[in-house]
Write a protein that holds these residues in place. Structure first.
Motif, PDB file in Angstrom:
ATOM      1  N   ALA A  28       0.829  -1.215   0.000  1.00 62.62           N
ATOM      2  CA  ALA A  28       0.000   0.000   0.000  1.00 62.62           C
ATOM      3  C   ALA A  28       0.857   1.255   0.000  1.00 62.62           C
ATOM      4  N   LEU A  56      -5.915  -5.495  -9.070  1.00 57.38           N
ATOM      5  CA  LEU A  56      -5.731  -4.320  -8.231  1.00 57.38           C
ATOM      6  C   LEU A  56      -7.098  -3.871  -7.726  1.00 57.38           C
ATOM      7  N   GLU A  57      -7.105  -2.978  -6.749  1.00 54.93           N
ATOM      8  CA  GLU A  57      -8.359  -2.458  -6.219  1.00 54.93           C
ATOM      9  C   GLU A  57      -9.151  -1.777  -7.330  1.00 54.93           C
ATOM     10  N   ASP A  81      -5.257   2.328  -7.359  1.00 60.40           N
ATOM     11  CA  ASP A  81      -4.076   1.591  -7.774  1.00 60.40           C
ATOM     12  C   ASP A  81      -4.032   1.483  -9.300  1.00 60.40           C
ATOM     13  N   TYR A 102      -5.521   0.167 -15.320  1.00 52.88           N
ATOM     14  CA  TYR A 102      -6.059  -0.068 -13.988  1.00 52.88           C
ATOM     15  C   TYR A 102      -7.298  -0.940 -14.123  1.00 52.88           C
ATOM     16  N   THR A 142       0.039   2.693  -5.715  1.00 50.85           N
ATOM     17  CA  THR A 142      -1.051   2.219  -4.865  1.00 50.85           C
ATOM     18  C   THR A 142      -1.407   3.297  -3.855  1.00 50.85           C
ATOM     19  N   ASP A 161      -7.084  -0.403   0.874  1.00 48.19           N
ATOM     20  CA  ASP A 161      -7.762  -1.288  -0.065  1.00 48.19           C
ATOM     21  C   ASP A 161      -9.089  -1.766   0.505  1.00 48.19           C
ATOM     22  N   GLY A 185      -2.080  -8.090  -7.091  1.00 49.42           N
ATOM     23  CA  GLY A 185      -1.166  -7.160  -7.730  1.00 49.42           C
ATOM     24  C   GLY A 185      -0.919  -7.469  -9.187  1.00 49.42           C
TER      25      GLY A 185
END
Length: 923
Positions: A215, A243-244, A253, A268, A314, A318, A325
């Motif tokens: 993070a 990723l988030e 992220d 993303y 990031t 999250d 990742g």
């Protein structure tokens, strides 16, 4: 809270003082402070010599720390060894590792970011050319853990250039995730081993399999262009990008490709509800599980390609979820030999994993689509199909471009809203979201959970009256005579009736009331049968200022029940007549909310000192703003958004077991911090619709700078200030004869600055205004909003207070558990007066030991109101279909109307903000 004391006195002299050299666990001028770290510490270490450093000896570190340890290695020592055990609030509190020092001309170079629970590791920090490395501890204003303890030493020798385990990093591959600067080992690829080796750059992995994506970091992988004909690069994912998910690239992220100081590409995971949202070239056009899927291969063409950097960016949270990742191979790509618009399989290439591979397994930039083309098409049939395919492709391209333009316009709108949302996130102080239902420990453990609400006590209608001379009774109208005219009892007007009752309640609550009843009780047997009792009392040796009401040349002492004419000393008897009224049946929702108690967290560990304090129930999804926080994990807050107010009322009922007089509230009080978390983007957006924009949450322009948004600051106004003059005039102008006959001297005025409380008030104010205008999110015109504010907000109303509670009010707001104890005539809430003459009496503005009284000038959002009822705990129901209540109750005194009442009673802490504290004396 800024407390006021007696100041200080000191003696100082000019002398030579040798500054001691504190170690990494001591601070202060004489190295005697060890509770927690302070400022910058300097550590000088030699080979094989260790020093200890820590966040301090306190069980938990405080909030808002920023501590630095500058470590100096010697000789040929090229790195600092950090053996550390740490327990930090994940992502919000962290330890940063740097090469260099902040004070040097070359500054610091970030190396790594540490933030986790109960972790013990050894890390290596490279030093700069002067032998320096820096360790920095940063904590935010919420949440506390045990901190860290470490030993530092120095070492030298060659570091490991490449890590054999994908996802590790560091000088000796000790980090289980990427750090600020990482290396790509040439030819180390996973799924691309069949690619021409000259085109293989390497593999990028964010962390090892057992860890989540790190993070709040910018991991970089730089590389040079080593192939002359390369036109760009290809990212070939070995596993799906995880990723988030975020609405736009500006938040959250993402993977970024930079070259020549410019961003060449961003990738993303985008949130979606339909396939139409997924229109970027690097997306497959499919929305699965609420997120757009990403192509397995992504080509990035780079102008003036000489080298590039791959970044993994990031954010700090999250949302409690873990993500795998990134894991992808990086390849050079050549230009498309058939031309940039010619499909890969229409030429001499083949689409593999969504990327074109030309002859001899060379990655090339020819376009591929999801279905590909048949490369073995019959030549004769091809001439027939070409016109059809051309027409079809033309129509498809036109439709696709039109769709993309529409989608990108939507994305631009969404991105603008997200940027506004991010600004809104940064402007709100101490905001948390409830992640579960919560209720305090029930007050009666063996009570029936299905017990009905307690029956309210009979309501009492109070009338104060005075004994008239018999020959003058006929001069009074029939509506002013109490009971039998022969008894000569005459009513006081509504204003004095309220004042006398409040003084009487203060007297009876003081514990000095005598229970004997005098003979006058027996003489009133001829009154109407509805008057059930009379309550005269004998004098008691108490401070008479609290129990005497003065008006128009008369004073009434509620202890000996006498009215005295001040000019002559002539006395008359006074009586308090109580009419018992059957209470109106309480309106209860037809369908009571059923709650599964297995989903409710029950607070069984409330600290003893908080048991008598207000406590708050939580419903999952409630948004709370914190105004105070304790080191043991308990916080005091006010709700900015009720997710389900009916459920909250039911939780209060279950907790209080039907008691009507408890310290459990739906909207304010203490609660355990671990039942909440930082709000998500959707929760922020919901709250933003209640406020209408970031500007509304900013501190008023005339405030001083805010040092800590969660702590109240008091600014003393100067007598020469226009602000002082404005407040003084407003205060004195409502101290009118004959109701208030005392002389008043203003001692001082302080502006109350509490940003967290101000924001709670603004949210409540906007919510009420938008509810009535039918708009949300600030869509009302300024004229419409002004009309709503003129109707629903009062600026100022007055609230008399005292030394015992005013500090709590200024820090936590107007809570009903410590406000409104002196008055219950119009309901059990917090009382505010239109005119200061009502609140300035000693009953409310209680004098301190120096005879100084305290008055607060308050903004109050009164909303929709109804007449108050004695001892009522809530206003009446405004809308039976939704069980919505009125916002406020009011009390009507002499000559009042419902459009301009003298008394307002609020039942939600955030309905009022104390703007000024006025200190005054009367004579």
């Amino acid at each position: 809270m800024q407390n006021q004391g007696d100041g200080f006195a000191a003696i100082f002299a000019d002398s030579s003082i040798v500054e001691p050299e504190c170690n990494g666990e001591q601070w202060g001028a004489d190295c005697s402070f060890t509770k927690h770290c302070l400022g910058t510490s300097h550590i000088d270490i030699g080979r094989d010599y260790q020093h200890s450093i820590s966040s301090g000896t306190s069980r938990t570190y405080p909030n808002d720390l920023d501590c630095i340890w500058e470590v100096k290695a010697k000789g040929d020592q090229s790195y600092v060894v950090l053996d550390v055990e740490y327990d930090l609030e994940p992502t919000y509190d962290y330890v940063q590792l740097f090469s260099g020092t902040f004070g040097s001309t070359s500054g610091v170079t970030p190396h790594a970011f540490l933030s986790a629970e109960s972790t013990k590791e050894r890390y290596y920090i490279p030093t700069d050319k002067f032998g320096f490395a820096t360790i920095r501890l940063v904590t935010d204003n919420l949440g506390q853990r045990s901190g860290f303890a470490a030993s530092v030493s120095a070492g030298g020798g060659a570091a490991t250039k490449f890590c054999s385990t994908p996802g590790t990093s560091g000088l000796f591959c000790e980090f289980p995730h990427c750090i600020v600067k990482n290396f790509i080992e040439r030819g180390m690829v996973a799924s691309s081993s069949d690619v021409d080796p000259e085109y293989q750059i390497g593999r990028v992995v964010s962390q090892i399999k057992s860890h989540s994506v790190p993070a709040n970091i910018d991991c970089t992988w730089p590389f040079d262009k080593t192939l002359g004909e390369a036109q760009g690069i290809r990212l070939r994912f070995n596993s799906p990008l995880d990723l988030e998910p975020q609405p736009v690239s500006a938040v959250g992220d993402k993977v970024v490709v930079r070259a020549g100081g410019k961003v060449a590409a961003e990738v993303y995971v985008e949130k979606c509800t339909t396939d139409d949202v997924c229109s970027y070239s690097w997306q497959t056009g499919k929305c699965e599980n609420g997120a757009c899927t990403v192509h397995q291969s992504l080509d990035v063409e780079i102008d003036d390609f000489a080298g590039a950097e791959l970044h993994l960016l990031t954010d700090r949270t999250d949302g409690g979820n873990e993500y795998n990742g990134v894991d992808f191979d990086v390849l050079f790509i050549s230009s498309c030999p058939s031309g940039p618009e010619v499909h890969c399989e229409a030429g001499s290439g083949k689409c593999v994993d969504g990327g074109c591979m030309c002859n001899d397994n060379i990655p090339c930039a020819c376009p591929c689509d999801a279905a590909g083309l048949v490369s073995t098409t019959n030549a004769a049939l091809l001439w027939v199909l070409i016109p059809i395919v051309f027409i079809f492709i033309s129509i498809f391209v036109w439709y696709r471009r039109r769709k993309i333009r529409k989608s990108r316009a939507q994305k631009a709108t969404i991105q603008e809203k997200e940027e506004q949302l991010e600004a809104f996130r940064n402007s709100v102080v101490g905001m948390r979201t409830a992640i579960t239902h919560y209720m305090p420990t029930p007050s009666i453990s063996d009570a029936d959970d299905d017990a009905p609400l307690a029956v309210p006590p009979p309501l009492e209608k109070i009338q104060w009256c005075w004994k008239e001379t018999p020959s003058f009774v006929s001069a009074h109208g029939p509506d002013m005579i109490v009971g039998n005219p022969a008894d000569c009892w005459i009513k006081y007007d509504r204003y004095l009736n309220t004042m006398l009752e409040d003084a009487f309640q203060a007297y009876t609550n003081s514990g000095s009331k005598k229970t004997s009843i005098n003979e006058s009780f027996k003489k009133l047997t001829s009154m109407n049968e509805s008057f059930k009792k009379l309550t005269p009392f004998s004098p008691a040796p108490l401070d008479e200022s609290k129990f005497i009401v003065c008006s128009d040349g008369y004073k009434v002492d509620v202890r000996d029940m006498k009215q005295t004419k001040e000019a002559t000393g002539f006395e008359r008897d006074v009586q308090r007549v109580v009419e018992v009224v059957d209470p109106v049946p309480q309106q209860v929702p037809k369908d009571r909310k059923e709650i599964d108690l297995s989903e409710v967290e029950v607070g069984n560990s409330l600290p003893d000192e908080l048991i008598s304090e207000p406590q708050m129930v939580l419903v999952k999804g409630d948004v709370v703003q914190i105004s105070s926080q304790r080191p043991d994990g308990w916080a005091f807050g006010t709700k900015l958004h009720h997710n389900d107010e009916v459920t909250a009322r039911e939780l209060v009922r279950l907790t209080s077991k039907g008691s009507l007089d408890s310290n459990i509230f739906t909207d304010t009080g203490w609660f355990p911090l671990d039942t909440t978390e930082i709000p998500t983007g959707e929760e922020l957006a919901l709250l933003q619709t209640k406020v209408g924009g970031t500007d509304a949450l900013q501190a008023p322009s005339y405030w001083d700078d805010i040092a800590d948004p969660t702590i109240v600051q008091l600014h003393e106004l100067k007598r020469s200030d226009k602000e002082y003059d404005s407040v003084t005039k407003a205060f004195l102008s409502t101290l009118k004869l004959p109701r208030f006959s005392k002389k008043v001297k203003v001692i001082g005025i302080q502006r109350i600055q509490n940003l967290a409380m101000w924001q709670s008030y603004v949210v409540k104010r906007q919510t009420i205004c938008y509810r009535e205008t039918g708009s949300q999110g600030g869509t009302d015109s300024p004229e419409v909003m002004k009309r709503a504010l003129d109707r629903f907000e009062r600026h100022w109303l007055w609230h008399g207070t005292n030394n015992d509670v005013m500090d709590k009010i200024m820090q936590q707001g107007f809570n009903r558990s410590f406000c409104g104890k002196n008055a219950t005539v119009y309901g059990k809430g917090v009382y505010f007066a239109r005119d200061a003459e009502y609140s300035a009496y000693p009953t409310y503005a209680v004098p301190d030991d120096n005879n100084v009284q305290y008055m607060m000038a308050c903004r109050v959002i009164v909303g929709e109101y109804c007449p108050g009822v004695r001892n009522a705990f809530t206003p009446d129901i405004r809308d039976p279909s939704t069980q919505a209540l009125y916002d406020t109750t009011v009390g009507l005194l002499s000559n009042d109307t419902m459009t301009d009442p003298s008394i307002y009673v609020t039942y939600h802490d955030a309905q009022a903000y104390p703007e000024y504290l006025i200190k005054f004396k009367t004579s």
